[in-house]
Design a protein around this motif. Structure first.
Motif, short mmCIF file in Angstrom:
data_model
loop_
_atom_site.label_atom_id
_atom_site.label_comp_id
_atom_site.label_asym_id
_atom_site.label_seq_id
_atom_site.Cartn_x
_atom_site.Cartn_y
_atom_site.Cartn_z
N PHE A 122 -0.69 -0.64 -9.00
CA PHE A 122 0.49 0.22 -8.80
C PHE A 122 1.56 -0.61 -8.07
CE2 PHE A 122 -2.72 1.08 -5.51
CZ PHE A 122 -2.02 0.80 -4.34
N PRO A 123 2.81 -0.13 -8.00
CA PRO A 123 3.88 -0.95 -7.42
C PRO A 123 3.70 -1.20 -5.92
CG PRO A 123 4.77 0.91 -8.68
CD PRO A 123 3.31 1.14 -8.54
N VAL A 124 3.69 -2.47 -5.53
CA VAL A 124 3.59 -2.86 -4.12
C VAL A 124 4.72 -3.85 -3.85
CG1 VAL A 124 2.16 -3.98 -2.37
CG2 VAL A 124 1.07 -2.58 -4.14
N GLN A 125 5.61 -3.46 -2.93
CA GLN A 125 6.76 -4.33 -2.61
C GLN A 125 6.33 -5.38 -1.58
OE1 GLN A 125 10.08 -2.19 -0.93
NE2 GLN A 125 11.38 -4.01 -0.82
N ASP B 113 0.29 -9.94 5.87
CA ASP B 113 0.78 -8.59 6.18
C ASP B 113 1.98 -8.23 5.32
OD1 ASP B 113 -0.90 -7.83 8.55
OD2 ASP B 113 -0.01 -9.65 9.36
N LEU B 114 2.89 -9.23 5.19
CA LEU B 114 4.17 -8.96 4.52
C LEU B 114 4.04 -8.76 3.01
CD1 LEU B 114 6.43 -11.51 6.45
CD2 LEU B 114 6.29 -9.04 6.81
N ASN B 115 2.90 -9.17 2.43
CA ASN B 115 2.76 -8.98 0.98
C ASN B 115 2.40 -7.54 0.60
OD1 ASN B 115 0.02 -8.73 1.55
ND2 ASN B 115 -0.56 -10.69 0.66
N GLY B 116 2.13 -6.69 1.62
CA GLY B 116 1.89 -5.27 1.35
C GLY B 116 0.49 -4.94 0.86
#
Length: 374
Positions: free
Chosen positions: A254-257, A227-230
């Motif tokens: 695309f950018p994923v935090q 979950d936390l990897n986005g």
């Protein structure tokens, strides 16, 4: 009176969503049998990773006992190709209900549709993987650009579970509205996590403790890093961006935090990760304090800016008055900014996770297919 039209149902995946779907299927089956002209929905296949139960005489498998029958009398499942060959020989139209997140099965969708089998599914991987697969699925579907004799495909519950997110966006696009921005909280897990980490009234616990609590309550994946990897949110945004007309290549384009500290990416298990996470609480406390000083709260959101083709996932700060800040529990909220709706977005909000509501999205899609096949 003419005999009722038969439509055959094949289910793959009998976990939380699959079990809830069986219950809803029993209700729908009863309803359709009473309408005029009546429809006879028949469950003919139930399959999980280790076993398969197939009704070789095309008679209905009892929805209330099929899961236990599968465990007791199921045989080892043949390759999917073989199963789809069997289904294609059914004496009527077949709908495949894929309640898995199986990438291998997702890659077979174009072939399944070309065999005249329709698909309803919450499987995000099919629609968020490489854009080539997305294009192959819709060029094979009767409700895409495929032949009228091919199957239909619907995937409402790939975003927002039972919430009408995909159907609303499609309607906006197909009626000529111009979608400028889509923004929201797309993960029930991340919603719950940040609503308890930084509640509107202030307070909230330490980040690692809140992650642990979310896992204990069953809100996270077995390994919370999933979950936390986005990536889950990135998959949902990929699907919506494509419907809005952007050719997003994949969820990693695309950018994923990621909220996984670099040092913990290599932990061997979710348990080891949870054990070491408190060492990094300071980083998240700092983010929370910065937001508080500005009179804001921090939330994990995804956004699509259509004109600039910018898609991104990560932490953002919101004023207390913003609808995203006021979310409760594990609810999702999706804001559609469009030309037609002006400065006030169309907002869809509600439970975005859970077996019952996800199955509702799947059952709703099944009803759409049944209407097409009538």
């Amino acid at each position: 009176m003419s005999a009722p039209k038969q439509i055959y149902i094949a289910i793959v995946g009998l976990g939380g969503v699959g079990k809830a779907f069986l219950y809803q299927l029993a209700f729908l089956r009863q309803r359709l049998s009473k309408q005029s002209p009546s429809i006879d929905l028949r469950l003919i296949l139930a399959r999980r990773s280790t076993k398969q139960l197939f009704s070789s005489n095309w008679e209905h498998l009892d929805t209330t006992t099929v899961a236990s029958q599968l465990d007791k009398n199921g045989s080892p499942p043949p390759p999917f190709n073989e199963t789809f060959g069997q289904l294609a020989r059914a004496p009527g139209k077949v709908v495949l209900v894929d309640n898995t997140s199986d990438q291998g099965l997702a890659s077979l969708y174009p072939m399944v549709l070309q065999r005249g089998i329709s698909i309803v599914t919450p499987n995000k991987k099919a629609f968020s993987d490489k854009i080539d697969l997305w294009q192959a699925i819709f060029s094979s579907a009767a409700n895409g650009t495929g032949s009228a004799s091919n199957g239909y495909v619907f995937h409402e519950s790939t975003v927002g579970a039972g919430l009408p997110v995909i159907s609303s966006l499609k309607e906006l696009v197909e009626t000529g509205d111009e979608v400028t921005k889509i923004e929201g909280v797309f993960s029930g897990t991340m919603s719950f996590l940040f609503n308890s980490f930084q509640p509107l009234g202030g307070g909230g616990g330490k980040f690692a403790a809140e992650v642990k609590k979310a896992k204990e309550l069953g809100y996270t994946e077995p390994d919370p890093r999933d979950d936390l990897n986005g990536l889950d949110v990135a998959r949902k945004l990929t699907i919506l961006a494509r419907i809005a007309g952007l050719n997003v290549e994949s969820p990693t384009s695309f950018p994923v935090q990621s909220l996984i500290p670099k040092e913990l990416e290599s932990c061997s298990s979710g348990d080891e990760f949870l054990e070491k996470l408190p060492q990094f609480d300071d980083q998240m406390d700092k983010i929370k304090e910065e937001a508080s000083k500005e009179g804001k709260v921090v939330r994990f959101v995804g956004s699509i800016d259509v004109p600039s083709k910018q898609v991104k996932v990560g932490l953002e700060k919101f004023d207390a008055s913003h609808p995203i800040a006021a979310l409760k529990g594990s609810d999702n909220i999706i804001n559609f900014y469009t030309k037609r709706y002006g400065s006030n977005p169309l907002i869809i909000q509600g439970a975005g996770a859970g077996g019952d509501v996800t199955a509702m999205g799947v059952t709703g899609d099944l009803i759409k297919v049944v209407r097409q096949l009538q």
